[in-house]
Motif scaffolding. Structure first.
Motif, PDB file in Angstrom:
ATOM      1  N   ASP A  74     -64.685  33.551  -9.370  1.00 42.44           N
ATOM      2  CA  ASP A  74     -64.610  32.240  -8.819  1.00 42.44           C
ATOM      3  C   ASP A  74     -64.036  32.517  -7.642  1.00 42.44           C
ATOM      4  OD1 ASP A  74     -61.927  32.904  -8.902  1.00 42.44           O
ATOM      5  OD2 ASP A  74     -61.164  31.603 -10.153  1.00 42.44           O
ATOM      6  N   LEU A  75     -63.365  31.371  -6.911  1.00 44.51           N
ATOM      7  CA  LEU A  75     -63.194  31.087  -5.583  1.00 44.51           C
ATOM      8  C   LEU A  75     -61.599  31.441  -5.379  1.00 44.51           C
ATOM      9  CD1 LEU A  75     -65.465  27.707  -4.601  1.00 44.51           C
ATOM     10  CD2 LEU A  75     -65.916  30.264  -3.981  1.00 44.51           C
ATOM     11  N   SER A  76     -60.830  31.581  -6.518  1.00 45.23           N
ATOM     12  CA  SER A  76     -59.395  31.704  -6.237  1.00 45.23           C
ATOM     13  C   SER A  76     -58.836  33.025  -6.392  1.00 45.23           C
ATOM     14  CB  SER A  76     -58.869  30.796  -7.416  1.00 45.23           C
ATOM     15  OG  SER A  76     -58.874  31.181  -8.608  1.00 45.23           O
ATOM     16  N   GLY A  77     -59.405  33.970  -7.152  1.00 49.90           N
ATOM     17  CA  GLY A  77     -58.535  34.956  -7.474  1.00 49.90           C
ATOM     18  C   GLY A  77     -57.199  35.005  -8.071  1.00 49.90           C
ATOM     19  N   ASN A  78     -57.022  33.592  -8.872  1.00 50.46           N
ATOM     20  CA  ASN A  78     -55.741  33.332  -9.443  1.00 50.46           C
ATOM     21  C   ASN A  78     -54.724  33.021  -8.402  1.00 50.46           C
ATOM     22  OD1 ASN A  78     -54.144  32.227 -11.487  1.00 50.46           O
ATOM     23  ND2 ASN A  78     -53.493  34.076 -11.789  1.00 50.46           N
ATOM     24  N   PHE A  79     -55.148  33.018  -6.901  1.00 49.35           N
ATOM     25  CA  PHE A  79     -54.077  32.740  -6.016  1.00 49.35           C
ATOM     26  C   PHE A  79     -54.572  31.774  -4.910  1.00 49.35           C
ATOM     27  CE2 PHE A  79     -52.530  34.225  -1.778  1.00 49.35           C
ATOM     28  CZ  PHE A  79     -50.964  34.048  -1.867  1.00 49.35           C
ATOM     29  N   TYR A  80     -55.656  31.831  -4.454  1.00 50.71           N
ATOM     30  CA  TYR A  80     -56.010  30.982  -3.448  1.00 50.71           C
ATOM     31  C   TYR A  80     -56.429  29.394  -4.279  1.00 50.71           C
ATOM     32  CZ  TYR A  80     -56.336  34.896  -0.136  1.00 50.71           C
ATOM     33  OH  TYR A  80     -55.922  36.073   0.536  1.00 50.71           O
ATOM     34  N   HIS A  81     -55.865  28.795  -4.644  1.00 53.46           N
ATOM     35  CA  HIS A  81     -56.188  27.503  -5.057  1.00 53.46           C
ATOM     36  C   HIS A  81     -54.640  26.702  -5.195  1.00 53.46           C
ATOM     37  CE1 HIS A  81     -56.797  24.365  -8.001  1.00 53.46           C
ATOM     38  NE2 HIS A  81     -58.032  24.563  -7.986  1.00 53.46           N
ATOM     39  N   PRO A  82     -54.473  25.499  -4.611  1.00 52.06           N
ATOM     40  CA  PRO A  82     -53.618  24.653  -4.701  1.00 52.06           C
ATOM     41  C   PRO A  82     -52.702  24.686  -5.957  1.00 52.06           C
ATOM     42  CG  PRO A  82     -55.406  23.258  -4.058  1.00 52.06           C
ATOM     43  CD  PRO A  82     -55.892  24.568  -4.578  1.00 52.06           C
ATOM     44  N   PHE A  83     -53.215  24.781  -6.918  1.00 53.21           N
ATOM     45  CA  PHE A  83     -52.458  25.044  -8.392  1.00 53.21           C
ATOM     46  C   PHE A  83     -51.623  26.320  -8.333  1.00 53.21           C
ATOM     47  CE2 PHE A  83     -55.008  21.588 -10.947  1.00 53.21           C
ATOM     48  CZ  PHE A  83     -54.450  20.604  -9.908  1.00 53.21           C
ATOM     49  N   ALA A  84     -52.395  27.589  -7.961  1.00 49.70           N
ATOM     50  CA  ALA A  84     -52.110  28.882  -8.127  1.00 49.70           C
ATOM     51  C   ALA A  84     -50.925  29.168  -6.841  1.00 49.70           C
ATOM     52  CB  ALA A  84     -53.184  29.777  -8.234  1.00 49.70           C
ATOM     53  N   PHE A  85     -51.080  28.700  -5.671  1.00 42.12           N
ATOM     54  CA  PHE A  85     -50.529  28.905  -4.771  1.00 42.12           C
ATOM     55  C   PHE A  85     -48.876  29.063  -4.906  1.00 42.12           C
ATOM     56  CE2 PHE A  85     -50.996  29.355   0.242  1.00 42.12           C
ATOM     57  CZ  PHE A  85     -51.938  30.369   0.099  1.00 42.12           C
ATOM     58  N   HIS A  86     -48.734  27.764  -5.257  1.00 43.19           N
ATOM     59  CA  HIS A  86     -46.950  27.581  -5.736  1.00 43.19           C
ATOM     60  C   HIS A  86     -46.547  27.594  -7.097  1.00 43.19           C
ATOM     61  CE1 HIS A  86     -48.167  22.744  -6.052  1.00 43.19           C
ATOM     62  NE2 HIS A  86     -48.510  23.579  -6.934  1.00 43.19           N
ATOM     63  N   ALA A  87     -47.360  28.324  -7.792  1.00 40.02           N
ATOM     64  CA  ALA A  87     -47.030  28.514  -9.329  1.00 40.02           C
ATOM     65  C   ALA A  87     -45.843  29.546  -9.358  1.00 40.02           C
ATOM     66  CB  ALA A  87     -48.204  29.285 -10.083  1.00 40.02           C
ATOM     67  N   SER A  88     -45.153  29.502 -10.373  1.00 42.44           N
ATOM     68  CA  SER A  88     -43.926  30.162 -10.482  1.00 42.44           C
ATOM     69  C   SER A  88     -44.116  31.912 -10.497  1.00 42.44           C
ATOM     70  CB  SER A  88     -43.194  29.782 -11.821  1.00 42.44           C
ATOM     71  OG  SER A  88     -44.139  29.978 -12.959  1.00 42.44           O
ATOM     72  N   GLY A  89     -45.326  32.257 -10.820  1.00 39.50           N
ATOM     73  CA  GLY A  89     -45.661  33.551 -10.712  1.00 39.50           C
ATOM     74  C   GLY A  89     -45.764  34.163  -9.292  1.00 39.50           C
ATOM     75  N   ASN A  90     -46.331  33.145  -8.606  1.00 38.99           N
ATOM     76  CA  ASN A  90     -46.739  33.506  -7.245  1.00 38.99           C
ATOM     77  C   ASN A  90     -45.808  33.297  -6.165  1.00 38.99           C
ATOM     78  OD1 ASN A  90     -49.587  34.626  -7.795  1.00 38.99           O
ATOM     79  ND2 ASN A  90     -50.150  32.532  -7.692  1.00 38.99           N
ATOM     80  N   GLY A  91     -45.226  32.349  -6.198  1.00 36.67           N
ATOM     81  CA  GLY A  91     -43.942  32.054  -5.036  1.00 36.67           C
ATOM     82  C   GLY A  91     -44.422  32.044  -3.895  1.00 36.67           C
TER      83      GLY A  91
END
Length: 545
Positions: free
Chosen positions: A318-335
C-alpha cells in the motif's frame, strides 16, 4: 520557452543533493508505448498516479510525501502537532510567541528565535536536504500532474482500443486525468506564491513561467470543469464500475463507486473549497458569498462517496507502510504526532466524539518535547480504530477523504448563512445535523436565540472538530486571520497551552489559556530545489515572500 529536465534529474534536484543510486523508484512517467496502447496497461498507468506519492528522500528512504504534505497542513492548522525535524515538519509550525496571561504575564519566544517565514527561508535550499519543508507538496503535486498529462495524451492515441462500452471507459479515464490535474493545481495554488502550469507529458519538458496562486486556482477549476463536462455525458454501468475499480487501489475503498453524479458534486465542493481557502473571510463580499452558495448548492450530499487514502491489511503493498498515513502517524504505537490541545478545547461538554476518539495519555502528558516549543504538548492521544476510535491505527485500518465530504460542503453552506446573517438559525440547523450525523449527542443550538457572534463561534468550533484530518485546518486558520501576526490583528486568544511548570511556578505542567502569535506566511516561497534547475522567466509572478 520549453525547458527539458530529465525526470530522474528532477527527482534528484527536488529531493536534495543525492546520488542517482539512491533513487530506487522505477520511472512510470516513461512507459513503453505498447503498455499505454492497451486497455489493461492504461488502466494500470491511471492507478499509477497514486504511486507518485512515494519518493526516495535522502536520509529517510522511500517516503509518502503526500502524507508529509498533509501533516504540514495539520501542524499549521493546529489540529495535530509533530515536534520532530524529520522532513522539516516542526519548522512549518514554528509559532513566533506565546503570551501567558496574569498572574504569569510572560511571553515565551520560540527557541529558534526565527519567525516561520525566516526558518522556512533558511531551509529553502537543496543543501538543506530533507529539512526543506517547502519541497514535499510541490513535488508530489507536480509529479501527479505530469502523470495525468501523460495519461491524457495516451488516451488520444488511435491505436488504443477498449472492449465493451468504449466511450464510457475512455470517458472515465479522461475525467480521471483532468480531475487529478485539478487536484494538483488546487493544492499548488492554495499553498505557494506561484507555480507552473504544465500540460506536457512525461518527457522532461517544463517551462519557467510561474503563475500566481490565483491563476493556479483558475487553472485548477478549469481542469475540474473539463472533468465535469465529460462526467455529465456518462452513465454508471458495469464498464464504468470496472474501470473505477481498476484505477483506484483496493485499499483506497474502490468498492465505494463514485458515480458520475457524485463526482460532479464532489468537483463543485472542491471548487467551493478553493474559493474559501484562498479568500480572507474579512474581505468577502455579498457577491463572494453568492458565488460560494451556487457551488455548495450543487455540492456533495450525505451518502456521496469521496476519493480516499486508505491502508492495506498488514500494510502490504500500500502507500502507508503502517506509518505514512494520517491515522498511523499519531497512533499510540508510533508516537510521531499528537492531537493539539487547541483542537481538544473545541469540543463542547459531553460530546461523544471527544470521549470516543481521544483519551488521556496513560503515561502522562507530553510537554515541550525536547524544548522545541511549548505548543508541542498535549494530555491526549487518539484512540485507535481497533479500540473503537476513528482517527488512529496501529494495524493499518481506516481511510481518510482527500477530496471533500458532505460534512465539509454542509458546513460551507452553514458558514454562508451565518456570516451573511441571512439565515442564522438555518446555518445552526446544519451544524446540528453534522453533529447528529457524527454521533455527538449534544443539545441542538438552532432556534435557541444565539446572536450572530455566538453562532459564528458554534460554527467555527464545529468545523474544526468535524473536519479533523480532512485537509482544511490550515486553510481555515489562514482565511479566518488566525495565522496572521498579532501585530496585524491575527493570532488566537484563549488558546489552551500545556505550559511547563517552570514557567508557572507549578510542580507540573498545567493548561493555561494563552495568546498564540502564529505569524505564518499566507503562501510559501517556490522551493529553491525547483529554481536551481528552472529559473523563473521574465514576466513570472513573484516566487518569494
Amino acid at each position: 520557452m520549453k525547458k527539458y529536465i530529465f525526470i530522474i534529474l528532477a527527482v534528484a534536484a527536488t529531493l536534495g543533493a543525492c546520488k542517482k543510486s539512491t533513487l530506487q523508484l522505477s520511472n512510470p512517467n516513461n512507459p513503453t508505448p505498447l503498455a499505454l496502447a492497451s486497455e489493461a496497461g492504461i488502466e494500470s498507468f491511471a492507478m499509477g498516479i497514486f504511486a507518485k506519492w512515494i519518493a526516495n528522500v535522502p536520509g529517510e528512504g522511500n517516503t509518502n510525501i503526500m502524507q508529509i504534505a498533509l501533516m504540514m497542513h495539520s501542524n499549521m492548522g493546529d489540529e495535530d502537532f509533530s515536534p520532530w525535524a524529520n522532513w522539516g515538519l516542526r519548522y512549518a509550525a514554528n509559532v513566533s510567541t506565546i503570551t501567558l496571561p496574569a498572574p504569569y504575564n510572560k511571553t515565551w519566544t520560540n527557541p529558534t528565535g526565527l519567525s516561520q517565514k525566516d526558518i522556512l527561508a533558511s531551509n529553502n535550499s537543496r543543501k538543506a536536504g530533507e529539512s526543506n519543508s517547502t519541497q514535499y507538496e510541490w513535488n508530489v503535486c507536480n509529479y501527479m500532474n505530469v502523470q495525468a498529462n501523460t495519461l491524457l495524451l495516451a488516451l488520444d492515441n488511435p491505436a488504443l482500443k477498449f472492449s465493451g462500452d468504449a466511450a464510457t471507459k475512455k470517458g472515465i479515464l479522461k475525467a480521471w486525468g483532468y480531475w487529478w490535474k485539478g487536484f494538483a493545481y488546487s493544492r499548488l495554488g492554495s499553498m505557494y506564491l506561484s507555480a507552473i502550469i504544465n500540460n506536457e507529458a512525461g518527457t522532461g519538458v517544463t517551462n519557467g513561467k510561474f503563475s500566481d496562486h490565483t491563476a493556479m486556482i483558475n487553472e485548477a477549476n478549469a481542469n475540474f470543469d473539463k472533468a465535469a463536462a465529460i462526467l455529465v455525458t456518462l452513465t454508471e454501468n458495469g464498464d464504468y464500475d470496472a474501470v473505477f475499480k481498476a484505477i483506484v487501489p483496493v485499499f483506497n475503498l474502490n468498492n465505494n463507486i463514485v458515480t458520475p453524479a457524485m463526482w460532479i458534486r464532489q468537483i463543485n465542493t472542491y471548487k467551493a473549497r478553493n474559493f474559501l481557502a484562498n479568500t480572507k473571510v474579512a474581505t468577502m463580499t455579498t457577491a463572494d458569498w453568492t458565488a460560494l452558495s451556487a457551488l455548495t448548492a450543487a455540492g456533495m450530499v450525505k451518502g456521496d462517496f469521496s476519493f480516499y487514502f486508505g491502508m492495506a491489511a498488514g500494510a502490504i503493498n500500500d502507500l502507508s507502510g503502517n506509518f505514512y498515513h494520517p491515522f498511523a502517524f499519531h497512533a499510540s504505537g508510533n508516537g510521531f504526532a499528537w492531537v493539539s490541545e487547541r483542537l481538544i478545547q473545541e469540543f463542547k461538554p459531553n460530546d461523544n466524539r471527544l470521549v470516543g476518539n481521544y483519551n488521556i495519555i496513560t503515561t502522562g502528558p507530553v510537554v515541550n518535547i525536547r524544548n522545541r516549543g511549548i505548543q508541542f504538548g498535549s494530555r491526549y492521544f487518539v484512540v485507535d480504530i481497533e479500540n473503537g476510535g476513528t482517527y488512529g491505527t496501529d494495524n493499518s485500518m481506516g481511510a481518510i477523504s482527500i477530496a471533500g465530504t458532505w460534512e465539509e460542503n454542509s458546513l460551507m453552506i452553514a458558514e454562508g448563512k451565518i456570516r451573511t446573517g441571512s439565515d442564522i438559525d438555518g446555518g445552526l440547523g446544519i451544524v446540528d445535523a453534522v453533529r447528529d450525523a457524527q454521533g455527538a449527542g449534544i443539545a441542538h443550538v438552532a432556534n435557541t436565540g444565539l446572536t450572530q457572534a455566538q453562532a459564528i463561534e458554534e460554527f467555527r468550533s464545529e468545523r474544526r472538530v468535524a473536519l479533523y484530518l480532512r485537509g482544511t485546518a490550515f486553510y481555515d486558520a489562514r482565511r479566518w486571520g488566525v495565522t496572521t501576526s498579532v501585530a496585524n490583528g491575527g493570532g488566537r486568544a484563549e488558546a489552551n497551552i500545556l505550559v511547563p511548570g517552570s514557567l508557572t511556578g507549578n510542580a507540573s505542567a498545567i493548561i493555561v489559556p494563552c495568546q498564540v502569535d502564529y505569524n505564518y506566511v499566507d503562501y510559501w516561497d517556490v522551493p529553491q530545489n525547483e529554481l536551481d534547475f528552472n529559473a523563473a522567466s521574465v514576466g513570472s509572478a513573484p516566487i518569494k515572500n
